[in-house]
Design a protein around this motif. Structure first.
Motif, PDB file in Angstrom:
ATOM      1  N   ASP A 275     -14.340   4.435  -0.812  1.00 20.36           N
ATOM      2  CA  ASP A 275     -13.284   4.632   0.183  1.00 20.36           C
ATOM      3  C   ASP A 275     -13.847   5.539   1.281  1.00 20.36           C
ATOM      4  N   ASP A 276     -14.158   4.933   2.434  1.00 24.21           N
ATOM      5  CA  ASP A 276     -14.795   5.696   3.521  1.00 24.21           C
ATOM      6  C   ASP A 276     -13.779   6.131   4.578  1.00 24.21           C
ATOM      7  N   SER A 277     -12.498   6.067   4.233  1.00 26.31           N
ATOM      8  CA  SER A 277     -11.451   6.315   5.239  1.00 26.31           C
ATOM      9  C   SER A 277     -11.532   7.714   5.832  1.00 26.31           C
ATOM     10  N   GLN A 278     -12.103   8.652   5.074  1.00 29.15           N
ATOM     11  CA  GLN A 278     -12.156  10.009   5.603  1.00 29.15           C
ATOM     12  C   GLN A 278     -13.579  10.473   5.872  1.00 29.15           C
ATOM     13  N   TYR A 322     -10.021  -2.668   1.811  1.00 29.58           N
ATOM     14  CA  TYR A 322      -9.530  -1.462   2.493  1.00 29.58           C
ATOM     15  C   TYR A 322      -8.905  -1.815   3.841  1.00 29.58           C
ATOM     16  N   GLY A 323      -9.507  -2.816   4.516  1.00 30.72           N
ATOM     17  CA  GLY A 323      -8.978  -3.222   5.818  1.00 30.72           C
ATOM     18  C   GLY A 323      -7.538  -3.720   5.733  1.00 30.72           C
ATOM     19  N   THR A 324      -7.140  -4.222   4.554  1.00 32.92           N
ATOM     20  CA  THR A 324      -5.789  -4.763   4.417  1.00 32.92           C
ATOM     21  C   THR A 324      -4.800  -3.726   3.870  1.00 32.92           C
ATOM     22  N   ALA A 325      -5.310  -2.573   3.452  1.00 35.37           N
ATOM     23  CA  ALA A 325      -4.407  -1.559   2.882  1.00 35.37           C
ATOM     24  C   ALA A 325      -3.694  -0.824   4.017  1.00 35.37           C
ATOM     25  N   ASP A 326      -2.388  -0.616   3.868  1.00 31.54           N
ATOM     26  CA  ASP A 326      -1.638  -0.049   5.004  1.00 31.54           C
ATOM     27  C   ASP A 326      -2.055   1.393   5.331  1.00 31.54           C
ATOM     28  N   TRP A 327      -2.631   2.108   4.365  1.00 34.03           N
ATOM     29  CA  TRP A 327      -3.006   3.506   4.607  1.00 34.03           C
ATOM     30  C   TRP A 327      -4.392   3.648   5.232  1.00 34.03           C
TER      31      TRP A 327
END
Ligand code: XIL
Length: 362
Positions: A275-278, A322-327
């Motif tokens: 998870d590279d979101s942060q 991850y691209g489809t996850a709303d967060w």
């Protein structure tokens, strides 16, 4: 300059040193992670689904890199039975056929999961729901017996934040049948397909935050109880959606995994990605951080001999969930996987290859 396959393999032997190779160093080739893992008696796989039917490059990458295909969505309850108890197997059949023609061992995810269930199930009575569960397990396992040979029979049994006694994940199955739904599902699955490998799969255990620390003992006790009761449970899966922004101590996780294996189960990492979101937006920095996370995780975990399989949750960033996850941030595409959106290996692929090479032979 592009590296050929031998050079990539040589770089992968360099472990961390490989991560500082310039970005273009990973441009063109196929490392064949499946073959590298196999040299240590490990099986490497990936989730895939219908995208491979229309994307030749994705199909070709899958065929060249993996030995196990985990069907990402098409065998899930809500995909098979979106509108009512009667299943439509057409799409799942195609995805299964594709994997078999590609020579893969296939895994089904996930037979019984309290998440992602269609609304119609909520209107069923408790008695009906028990029957619906039995019917689902019977139909799916009969249909794919001998073709889909490993199943996450129950996915994500625990989620203490739901506040249920025993820390169980709430949902239509648990709320109707209570904690016994787990043993019931495994027993039913073993009757429907006595040859299938039956797996209990869990999230969060690899995290060292409060959630991960609370799920581990619940999961351990559950496996212990199931084994003591003679429930047909063959393996456990830990998802491995790694989260570098949360506390982690993968050495400690690996020690715990070894203790779970001693209960008499083999172990798989079933959904590896980062998870590279942060992580920093800068692509080079992000790729290096993702690769470092893969190394930090795989090195200690692959020291545990009971860990026999590592399965990535899709190979390429192009099909990242991850691209489809709303967060997930919408302003930048995820770079969570081993291969980029053009199907080229990234530093994370080199890191995985190095960890496979460094692991002891099984
Ligand atoms: C995810 C899929 O990747 C998505 O495409 C889908 O929309 C939702 O499910 N843990 C699991 C997997 O056990 O089944 C989930 O897969 C990701 C989290």
């Amino acid at each position: 300059m592009e590296l050929n396959r031998r050079q990539i393999l040589a770089a992968s032997r360099g472990g961390l040193a490989a991560l500082i190779l310039p970005k273009f160093a990973f441009a063109a080739d196929r490392p064949d992670l499946g073959a590298i893992a196999a040299m240590r008696g490990l099986r490497f796989g990936s989730a895939y689904d219908r995208e491979v039917m229309t994307d030749g490059a994705a199909a070709s990458l899958l065929k060249s890199e993996v030995r196990i295909g985990a069907i990402e969505n098409s065998l899930k309850f809500d995909w098979l039975r979106p509108d009512g108890p009667t299943a439509n197997f057409a799409a799942a059949d195609e995805v299964v056929d594709f994997g078999l023609k590609a020579g893969l061992r296939l895994r089904g995810t996930a037979l019984i999961w309290n998440d992602w269930l269609p609304d119609w199930l909520k209107w069923s009575s408790v008695a009906d729901r028990r029957q619906i569960m039995d019917r689902h397990i019977d139909e799916v396992l009969f249909r794919y017996a001998g073709r889909v040979t490993s199943w996450d029979v129950v996915n994500e049994p625990f989620f203490p934040l739901h506040g249920r006694e025993g820390g169980y994940r709430k949902g239509y199955w648990f709320d109707a049948l209570g904690p016994d739904y787990i043993a019931t599902a495994f027993r039913r699955a073993a009757k429907a397909d006595s040859q299938a490998e039956l797996v209990l799969n869990e999230a969060f255990c690899e995290q060292d935050d409060e959630l991960g620390q609370s799920v581990r003992p619940l999961f351990y006790e559950c496996v212990k109880r199931l084994k003591a009761d003679g429930v047909p449970l063959h393996a456990v899966g830990f998802q491995g959606h790694l989260k570098p922004h949360l506390p982690f101590d993968y050495g400690r996780f690996a020690d715990w995994v070894a203790s779970v294996a001693e209960l008499g189960v083999s172990v798989k990492i079933t959904e590896l990605d980062v998870d590279d979101s942060q992580l920093p937006a800068d692509v080079a920095a992000r790729d290096a951080a993702v690769a470092a996370q893969v190394t930090a995780f795989l090195e200690p975990v692959l020291k545990v001999e009971a860990v026999k399989e590592v399965i990535a949750w899709q190979l390429s960033d192009k099909y990242s969930w991850y691209g489809t996850a709303d967060w997930y941030p919408k302003d930048r595409p995820a770079r969570s996987h081993l291969f980029d959106a053009e199907m080229k290996p990234k530093a994370a692929a080199v890191a995985a290859a190095a960890a496979f090479r460094a692991s002891a032979a099984r």
